[in-house]
Motif scaffolding. Structure first.
Motif, PDB file in Angstrom:
ATOM      1  N   UNK A 130       0.829  -1.201   0.000  1.00 20.62           N
ATOM      2  CA  UNK A 130       0.000   0.000   0.000  1.00 20.62           C
ATOM      3  C   UNK A 130       0.868   1.256   0.000  1.00 20.62           C
ATOM      4  N   UNK A 131       1.932   1.252   0.781  1.00 19.43           N
ATOM      5  CA  UNK A 131       2.827   2.411   0.834  1.00 19.43           C
ATOM      6  C   UNK A 131       3.476   2.633  -0.536  1.00 19.43           C
ATOM      7  N   UNK A 132       3.883   1.560  -1.193  1.00 21.05           N
ATOM      8  CA  UNK A 132       4.479   1.687  -2.523  1.00 21.05           C
ATOM      9  C   UNK A 132       3.446   2.226  -3.519  1.00 21.05           C
ATOM     10  N   UNK A 133       2.227   1.701  -3.458  1.00 21.81           N
ATOM     11  CA  UNK A 133       1.167   2.170  -4.343  1.00 21.81           C
ATOM     12  C   UNK A 133       0.846   3.631  -4.106  1.00 21.81           C
ATOM     13  N   UNK A 134       0.745   4.026  -2.841  1.00 21.24           N
ATOM     14  CA  UNK A 134       0.480   5.434  -2.504  1.00 21.24           C
ATOM     15  C   UNK A 134       1.580   6.334  -3.044  1.00 21.24           C
ATOM     16  N   UNK A 135       2.836   5.897  -2.885  1.00 14.84           N
ATOM     17  CA  UNK A 135       3.961   6.704  -3.361  1.00 14.84           C
ATOM     18  C   UNK A 135       3.905   6.878  -4.880  1.00 14.84           C
ATOM     19  N   UNK A 136       3.602   5.802  -5.594  1.00 18.52           N
ATOM     20  CA  UNK A 136       3.514   5.883  -7.052  1.00 18.52           C
ATOM     21  C   UNK A 136       2.391   6.815  -7.500  1.00 18.52           C
ATOM     22  N   UNK A 137       1.221   6.688  -6.860  1.00 18.79           N
ATOM     23  CA  UNK A 137       0.080   7.529  -7.231  1.00 18.79           C
ATOM     24  C   UNK A 137       0.336   8.978  -6.809  1.00 18.79           C
ATOM     25  N   UNK A 138       0.898   9.181  -5.643  1.00 19.83           N
ATOM     26  CA  UNK A 138       1.209  10.533  -5.177  1.00 19.83           C
ATOM     27  C   UNK A 138       2.136  11.242  -6.158  1.00 19.83           C
ATOM     28  N   UNK A 139       3.154  10.535  -6.619  1.00 21.53           N
ATOM     29  CA  UNK A 139       4.093  11.109  -7.591  1.00 21.53           C
ATOM     30  C   UNK A 139       3.388  11.437  -8.908  1.00 21.53           C
ATOM     31  N   UNK A 140       2.533  10.527  -9.364  1.00 22.12           N
ATOM     32  CA  UNK A 140       1.804  10.747 -10.621  1.00 22.12           C
ATOM     33  C   UNK A 140       0.862  11.945 -10.509  1.00 22.12           C
ATOM     34  N   UNK A 141       0.163  12.073  -9.385  1.00 26.03           N
ATOM     35  CA  UNK A 141      -0.757  13.194  -9.200  1.00 26.03           C
ATOM     36  C   UNK A 141      -0.002  14.509  -9.040  1.00 26.03           C
ATOM     37  N   UNK A 142       1.158  14.461  -8.404  1.00 27.01           N
ATOM     38  CA  UNK A 142       1.963  15.669  -8.221  1.00 27.01           C
ATOM     39  C   UNK A 142       2.353  16.263  -9.578  1.00 27.01           C
ATOM     40  N   UNK A 143       2.550  15.407 -10.570  1.00 26.85           N
ATOM     41  CA  UNK A 143       2.874  15.895 -11.917  1.00 26.85           C
ATOM     42  C   UNK A 143       1.722  16.714 -12.494  1.00 26.85           C
ATOM     43  N   UNK A 144       0.500  16.485 -11.993  1.00 25.22           N
ATOM     44  CA  UNK A 144      -0.682  17.251 -12.409  1.00 25.22           C
ATOM     45  C   UNK A 144      -0.981  18.394 -11.436  1.00 25.22           C
ATOM     46  N   UNK A 145      -0.147  18.530 -10.408  1.00 24.44           N
ATOM     47  CA  UNK A 145      -0.325  19.613  -9.444  1.00 24.44           C
ATOM     48  C   UNK A 145      -1.319  19.306  -8.336  1.00 24.44           C
ATOM     49  N   UNK A 146      -1.649  18.032  -8.155  1.00 17.89           N
ATOM     50  CA  UNK A 146      -2.622  17.661  -7.134  1.00 17.89           C
ATOM     51  C   UNK A 146      -2.027  16.726  -6.100  1.00 17.89           C
ATOM     52  N   UNK A 147      -2.692  16.700  -4.941  1.00 17.81           N
ATOM     53  CA  UNK A 147      -2.395  15.729  -3.899  1.00 17.81           C
ATOM     54  C   UNK A 147      -3.502  14.672  -3.921  1.00 17.81           C
ATOM     55  N   UNK A 148      -3.289  13.607  -3.167  1.00 19.90           N
ATOM     56  CA  UNK A 148      -4.227  12.481  -3.166  1.00 19.90           C
ATOM     57  C   UNK A 148      -5.649  12.927  -2.813  1.00 19.90           C
ATOM     58  N   UNK A 149      -5.804  13.724  -1.735  1.00 19.36           N
ATOM     59  CA  UNK A 149      -7.157  14.138  -1.328  1.00 19.36           C
ATOM     60  C   UNK A 149      -7.809  15.041  -2.363  1.00 19.36           C
ATOM     61  N   UNK A 150      -7.006  15.830  -3.071  1.00 25.11           N
ATOM     62  CA  UNK A 150      -7.570  16.644  -4.150  1.00 25.11           C
ATOM     63  C   UNK A 150      -8.224  15.735  -5.193  1.00 25.11           C
ATOM     64  N   UNK A 151      -7.509  14.675  -5.535  1.00 23.56           N
ATOM     65  CA  UNK A 151      -8.022  13.742  -6.540  1.00 23.56           C
ATOM     66  C   UNK A 151      -9.287  13.050  -6.041  1.00 23.56           C
ATOM     67  N   UNK A 152      -9.276  12.616  -4.796  1.00 19.21           N
ATOM     68  CA  UNK A 152     -10.444  11.947  -4.216  1.00 19.21           C
ATOM     69  C   UNK A 152     -11.659  12.875  -4.239  1.00 19.21           C
ATOM     70  N   UNK A 153     -11.473  14.107  -3.787  1.00 19.73           N
ATOM     71  CA  UNK A 153     -12.586  15.055  -3.723  1.00 19.73           C
ATOM     72  C   UNK A 153     -13.068  15.404  -5.126  1.00 19.73           C
ATOM     73  N   UNK A 154     -12.159  15.647  -6.036  1.00 21.25           N
ATOM     74  CA  UNK A 154     -12.541  15.982  -7.410  1.00 21.25           C
ATOM     75  C   UNK A 154     -13.336  14.838  -8.038  1.00 21.25           C
ATOM     76  N   UNK A 155     -12.892  13.612  -7.809  1.00 19.24           N
ATOM     77  CA  UNK A 155     -13.589  12.440  -8.343  1.00 19.24           C
ATOM     78  C   UNK A 155     -14.980  12.305  -7.723  1.00 19.24           C
ATOM     79  N   UNK A 156     -15.086  12.520  -6.418  1.00 19.12           N
ATOM     80  CA  UNK A 156     -16.384  12.425  -5.741  1.00 19.12           C
ATOM     81  C   UNK A 156     -17.334  13.510  -6.221  1.00 19.12           C
ATOM     82  N   UNK A 157     -16.828  14.717  -6.427  1.00 16.20           N
ATOM     83  CA  UNK A 157     -17.678  15.806  -6.926  1.00 16.20           C
ATOM     84  C   UNK A 157     -18.169  15.471  -8.331  1.00 16.20           C
TER      85      UNK A 157
END
Length: 144
Positions: free
Chosen positions: A20-47
């Motif tokens: 899970x930590x490895x997966x979080x790190x990979x996704x966090x890095x990928x989202x950072x390239x778009x200027x977002x953090x994990x919770x930003x992505x979660x909230x945007x997806x939920x909205x």
């Protein structure tokens, strides 16, 4: 010399936590390239899925503390990705909606997250990935 903590390292909970930590790190890095953090992505997806949605309902739906949600929404609104307006059902509340630009950003983030998860699962063959996902769903107590 062998790795320390052989008993702990053999526990499924330890291994799942490491994965899970490895997966979080990979996704966090990928989202950072778009200027977002994990919770930003979660909230945007939920909205996107629920919107327009009352801010309180949004927070409950994703399990985010209201104070933390306000900060995330402030960031998303400042970026032009969501808007808050009086809820037509109850004008005392705010309803959150995704903007067109927010929808485009969400699509990019979803692609980035899928790519990151593909990297996480790369050591597994396609059939193993499918089986692994089924097993994770069973032990997580969710329906996917």
């Amino acid at each position: 010399m062998s790795a320390p903590l052989p008993e702990i390292r053999g526990l499924p909970s330890w291994l799942l936590g490491r994965a899970a930590a490895r997966g979080r790190a990979l996704v966090t890095e990928a989202l950072a390239a778009e200027g977002l953090k994990m919770w930003h992505h979660v909230v945007l997806s939920a909205v996107f899925d629920l919107g327009p949605v009352a801010q309180a309902e949004l927070g409950r739906g994703i399990g985010l503390d209201p104070k933390d949600l306000v900060g995330v929404l402030n960031d998303l609104q400042a970026g032009g990705w969501v808007v808050r307006a009086p809820d037509p059902k109850d004008r005392r509340k705010n309803a959150v909606s995704i903007t067109e630009e927010g929808g485009r950003l969400l699509k990019r983030c979803e692609r980035a997250a899928r790519t990151a998860n593909d990297a996480l699962m790369a050591p597994l063959a396609a059939a193993e990935r499918e089986q692994f996902m089924e097993l994770l769903i069973r032990i997580s107590g969710t329906d996917g």
